[in-house]
Design a protein around this motif. Structure first.
Motif, PDB file in Angstrom:
ATOM      1  N   THR A  98       0.695  -1.184   0.135  1.00 26.97           N
ATOM      2  CA  THR A  98      -0.034   0.070   0.108  1.00 26.97           C
ATOM      3  C   THR A  98       0.941   1.111   0.122  1.00 26.97           C
ATOM      4  OG1 THR A  98      -1.769  -1.176   1.207  1.00 26.97           O
ATOM      5  CG2 THR A  98      -1.788   1.312   1.322  1.00 26.97           C
ATOM      6  N   ALA A  99       1.800   1.123   1.013  1.00 27.15           N
ATOM      7  CA  ALA A  99       2.722   2.493   0.850  1.00 27.15           C
ATOM      8  C   ALA A  99       3.368   2.560  -0.427  1.00 27.15           C
ATOM      9  CB  ALA A  99       3.727   2.385   2.137  1.00 27.15           C
ATOM     10  N   GLN A 100       3.787   1.429  -1.010  1.00 28.17           N
ATOM     11  CA  GLN A 100       4.767   1.797  -2.274  1.00 28.17           C
ATOM     12  C   GLN A 100       3.760   2.328  -3.629  1.00 28.17           C
ATOM     13  OE1 GLN A 100       8.057   0.837  -3.108  1.00 28.17           O
ATOM     14  NE2 GLN A 100       7.110   2.067  -4.792  1.00 28.17           N
ATOM     15  N   GLN A 105       1.865   6.565  -6.639  1.00 25.44           N
ATOM     16  CA  GLN A 105       0.782   7.551  -7.239  1.00 25.44           C
ATOM     17  C   GLN A 105       1.018   8.976  -7.066  1.00 25.44           C
ATOM     18  OE1 GLN A 105      -2.501   6.584  -8.803  1.00 25.44           O
ATOM     19  NE2 GLN A 105      -1.148   5.086  -9.383  1.00 25.44           N
ATOM     20  N   ARG A 106       1.043   9.164  -5.818  1.00 26.06           N
ATOM     21  CA  ARG A 106       1.298  10.690  -5.302  1.00 26.06           C
ATOM     22  C   ARG A 106       2.556  10.724  -4.340  1.00 26.06           C
ATOM     23  NH1 ARG A 106      -2.604  14.978  -5.265  1.00 26.06           N
ATOM     24  NH2 ARG A 106      -4.006  13.597  -6.044  1.00 26.06           N
ATOM     25  N   PRO A 107       3.691  11.105  -4.866  1.00 23.98           N
ATOM     26  CA  PRO A 107       4.838  11.094  -4.052  1.00 23.98           C
ATOM     27  C   PRO A 107       5.000  12.238  -2.913  1.00 23.98           C
ATOM     28  CG  PRO A 107       5.608  10.779  -6.232  1.00 23.98           C
ATOM     29  CD  PRO A 107       4.128  10.869  -6.388  1.00 23.98           C
ATOM     30  N   GLY A 108       5.255  11.860  -1.870  1.00 27.96           N
ATOM     31  CA  GLY A 108       5.348  12.878  -0.766  1.00 27.96           C
ATOM     32  C   GLY A 108       3.982  13.397  -0.369  1.00 27.96           C
ATOM     33  N   GLY A 109       3.085  12.651  -0.689  1.00 26.32           N
ATOM     34  CA  GLY A 109       1.858  12.948  -0.043  1.00 26.32           C
ATOM     35  C   GLY A 109       1.316  13.081   1.413  1.00 26.32           C
ATOM     36  N   MET A 123       4.171   3.676   5.798  1.00 22.86           N
ATOM     37  CA  MET A 123       3.597   4.937   5.254  1.00 22.86           C
ATOM     38  C   MET A 123       4.852   6.019   5.443  1.00 22.86           C
ATOM     39  SD  MET A 123       0.892   4.686   3.642  1.00 22.86           S
ATOM     40  CE  MET A 123       0.226   6.340   3.672  1.00 22.86           C
ATOM     41  N   HIS A 124       5.322   6.047   6.763  1.00 20.19           N
ATOM     42  CA  HIS A 124       6.593   7.049   6.915  1.00 20.19           C
ATOM     43  C   HIS A 124       7.710   6.778   6.382  1.00 20.19           C
ATOM     44  CE1 HIS A 124       4.937   9.462  10.067  1.00 20.19           C
ATOM     45  NE2 HIS A 124       4.747   8.391  10.998  1.00 20.19           N
ATOM     46  N   ALA A 125       8.185   5.332   6.007  1.00 15.78           N
ATOM     47  CA  ALA A 125       9.488   4.971   5.121  1.00 15.78           C
ATOM     48  C   ALA A 125       9.114   5.363   3.646  1.00 15.78           C
ATOM     49  CB  ALA A 125       9.656   3.575   5.075  1.00 15.78           C
ATOM     50  N   ALA A 126       7.989   5.355   3.181  1.00 21.67           N
ATOM     51  CA  ALA A 126       7.737   5.940   1.826  1.00 21.67           C
ATOM     52  C   ALA A 126       7.598   7.390   1.844  1.00 21.67           C
ATOM     53  CB  ALA A 126       6.150   5.078   1.431  1.00 21.67           C
ATOM     54  N   GLY A 127       7.742   8.085   2.663  1.00 20.07           N
ATOM     55  CA  GLY A 127       7.903   9.516   2.613  1.00 20.07           C
ATOM     56  C   GLY A 127       6.600  10.327   2.668  1.00 20.07           C
ATOM     57  N   TYR A 128       5.429   9.646   3.427  1.00 22.38           N
ATOM     58  CA  TYR A 128       4.293  10.477   3.584  1.00 22.38           C
ATOM     59  C   TYR A 128       4.302  10.822   4.949  1.00 22.38           C
ATOM     60  CZ  TYR A 128       1.144   9.427  -0.361  1.00 22.38           C
ATOM     61  OH  TYR A 128       0.562   9.406  -1.661  1.00 22.38           O
ATOM     62  N   ILE A 129       3.330  11.986   4.961  1.00 20.75           N
ATOM     63  CA  ILE A 129       3.159  12.721   6.343  1.00 20.75           C
ATOM     64  C   ILE A 129       1.506  12.304   6.625  1.00 20.75           C
ATOM     65  CG2 ILE A 129       2.714  15.043   7.120  1.00 20.75           C
ATOM     66  CD1 ILE A 129       4.634  16.104   5.160  1.00 20.75           C
ATOM     67  N   LEU A 130       1.576  11.815   7.895  1.00 22.65           N
ATOM     68  CA  LEU A 130       0.484  11.433   8.408  1.00 22.65           C
ATOM     69  C   LEU A 130      -0.404  12.833   9.290  1.00 22.65           C
ATOM     70  CD1 LEU A 130       1.420   7.861   9.959  1.00 22.65           C
ATOM     71  CD2 LEU A 130       1.088   8.571   7.569  1.00 22.65           C
ATOM     72  N   THR A 131      -1.340  12.879   8.819  1.00 24.29           N
ATOM     73  CA  THR A 131      -2.213  14.103   9.294  1.00 24.29           C
ATOM     74  C   THR A 131      -3.626  13.867   9.258  1.00 24.29           C
ATOM     75  OG1 THR A 131      -2.537  16.584   8.916  1.00 24.29           O
ATOM     76  CG2 THR A 131      -1.986  15.061   6.894  1.00 24.29           C
ATOM     77  N   ARG A 210       2.373  -8.012  -8.114  1.00 25.34           N
ATOM     78  CA  ARG A 210       3.445  -7.072  -8.933  1.00 25.34           C
ATOM     79  C   ARG A 210       4.520  -6.357  -8.236  1.00 25.34           C
ATOM     80  NH1 ARG A 210      -1.642  -5.742 -12.069  1.00 25.34           N
ATOM     81  NH2 ARG A 210      -1.767  -7.340 -13.716  1.00 25.34           N
ATOM     82  N   SER A 211       4.002  -5.838  -7.179  1.00 28.13           N
ATOM     83  CA  SER A 211       4.782  -5.098  -6.058  1.00 28.13           C
ATOM     84  C   SER A 211       6.041  -5.961  -5.443  1.00 28.13           C
ATOM     85  CB  SER A 211       4.194  -4.227  -5.033  1.00 28.13           C
ATOM     86  OG  SER A 211       3.341  -5.109  -4.310  1.00 28.13           O
ATOM     87  N   ALA A 212       5.390  -7.536  -5.379  1.00 21.79           N
ATOM     88  CA  ALA A 212       6.420  -7.995  -4.648  1.00 21.79           C
ATOM     89  C   ALA A 212       7.186  -8.602  -5.818  1.00 21.79           C
ATOM     90  CB  ALA A 212       5.640  -9.525  -4.326  1.00 21.79           C
ATOM     91  N   LEU A 213       6.887  -8.974  -7.024  1.00 18.50           N
ATOM     92  CA  LEU A 213       7.910  -9.105  -8.147  1.00 18.50           C
ATOM     93  C   LEU A 213       8.788  -8.176  -8.067  1.00 18.50           C
ATOM     94  CD1 LEU A 213       5.392 -10.800 -10.667  1.00 18.50           C
ATOM     95  CD2 LEU A 213       6.779 -12.082  -9.210  1.00 18.50           C
ATOM     96  N   ASN A 214       8.414  -6.782  -8.376  1.00 18.13           N
ATOM     97  CA  ASN A 214       9.455  -5.817  -8.542  1.00 18.13           C
ATOM     98  C   ASN A 214      10.268  -5.807  -7.244  1.00 18.13           C
ATOM     99  OD1 ASN A 214       8.204  -4.791 -10.844  1.00 18.13           O
ATOM    100  ND2 ASN A 214       6.793  -3.392  -9.722  1.00 18.13           N
TER     101      ASN A 214
END
Length: 278
Positions: A98-100, A105-109, A123-131, A210-214
């Motif tokens: 989900t985080a990937q 889809q929306r980097p730094g969202g 989510m944090h590791a993917a660069g997301y801000i939780l708000t 697909r994300s696992a394969l990648n």
């Protein structure tokens, strides 16, 4: 209908279907965890040996789970207590997928997250801000304690325009006391209140595969997916173009598998039957 010449009836195309295309040799493996490697808190007989054989082979592999509660490190420790020696990088969760997906889809969202450490850490590791303030997404995952206040907040944010994402569609989950409501059930409640359906990232969405394969640099034509559920593992693997192997140590039985309009590539008793193939 007129007379059909005997020579036409004897033609190969008139008597049998063309042979199925033979798959390439398996060079990488994806396997579900619960029901395949472990069952009710105990290792499936032969499963630790199967995992050891995968490690020794040097072939890429990942252990998959739709559960988004735990981090890969948490799951690594859980598996280790049951006799499995795996690296945390060999575990792929619906939270990571989900985080990937959101990072692509929306980097730094931004996101309002209902879930536990497995999801918030990813989510944090993917660069997301939780708000809670006008987030791009509401992300619903698994948690041991769904809060009415948090669900209400999610409903209001989605109604105000936040996009609705859910880690997995599972309606129930197991516990020692019996079934528990899972993310899919809570997502249905939120959808009923908002009129908005979520996008599910986890199985049976082939996005999970697909994300696992990648993640391991594998190709669908040379990868097998091992699972215990026809409606998630096998369906997901099939739609992602993988060889699918149903084991009979979890949810789906051989008889039940015949009721589906699709079939796994093969059915085996357990992963112990695969040890000599790797």
């Amino acid at each position: 209908m007129g007379h059909v010449p005997t020579r036409l009836l004897s033609h190969p195309c008139a008597t049998r279907s063309p042979p199925m295309k033979e798959r390439k040799a398996i060079e990488s493996w994806l396997t579900d965890m619960d029901g395949v490697l472990v069952h009710e808190g105990e290792p499936v007989p032969g499963a630790p040996e199967f995992v050891n054989r995968m490690k020794e082979s040097g072939k890429p592999f990942l252990i998959l789970t739709n559960n988004s509660i735990y981090t890969p490190r948490d799951l690594q420790a859980r598996l280790y207590r049951m006799g499995f020696d795996v690296d945390e990088n060999s575990i792929w969760t619906a939270a990571l997928a989900t985080a990937q997906f959101l990072a692509d889809q929306r980097p730094g969202g931004t996101a309002y997250v209902i879930g536990e450490a497995g999801l918030t850490t990813a989510m944090h590791a993917a660069g997301y801000i939780l708000t809670e303030f006008e987030p791009d997404y509401v992300v619903l995952g698994e948690t041991r304690t769904y809060s009415f206040e948090a669900i209400t907040k999610a409903i209001r944010l989605i109604s105000a325009g936040s996009r609705f994402i859910c880690t997995n569609p599972d309606a129930t989950g197991p516990s020692n006391e019996g079934l528990l409501p899972a993310a899919g059930s809570v997502a249905a409640m939120i959808s009923q209140a908002t009129g908005v359906k979520p996008y599910f990232v986890g199985k049976p969405n082939p996005m999970m595969m697909r994300s696992a394969l990648n993640a391991i640099g594998a190709h669908s034509e040379t990868t097998a997916m091992i699972g215990d559920r026809m409606d998630t593992d096998v369906l997901c693997g099939l739609e992602a173009g993988l060889e699918t192997i149903l084991v009979l140590t979890g949810i789906s039985s051989r008889l039940e598998s015949e009721t589906y309009p699709y079939r796994p590539s093969r059915i085996i008793n357990s992963v112990a039957d695969l040890i000599d193939e790797i």
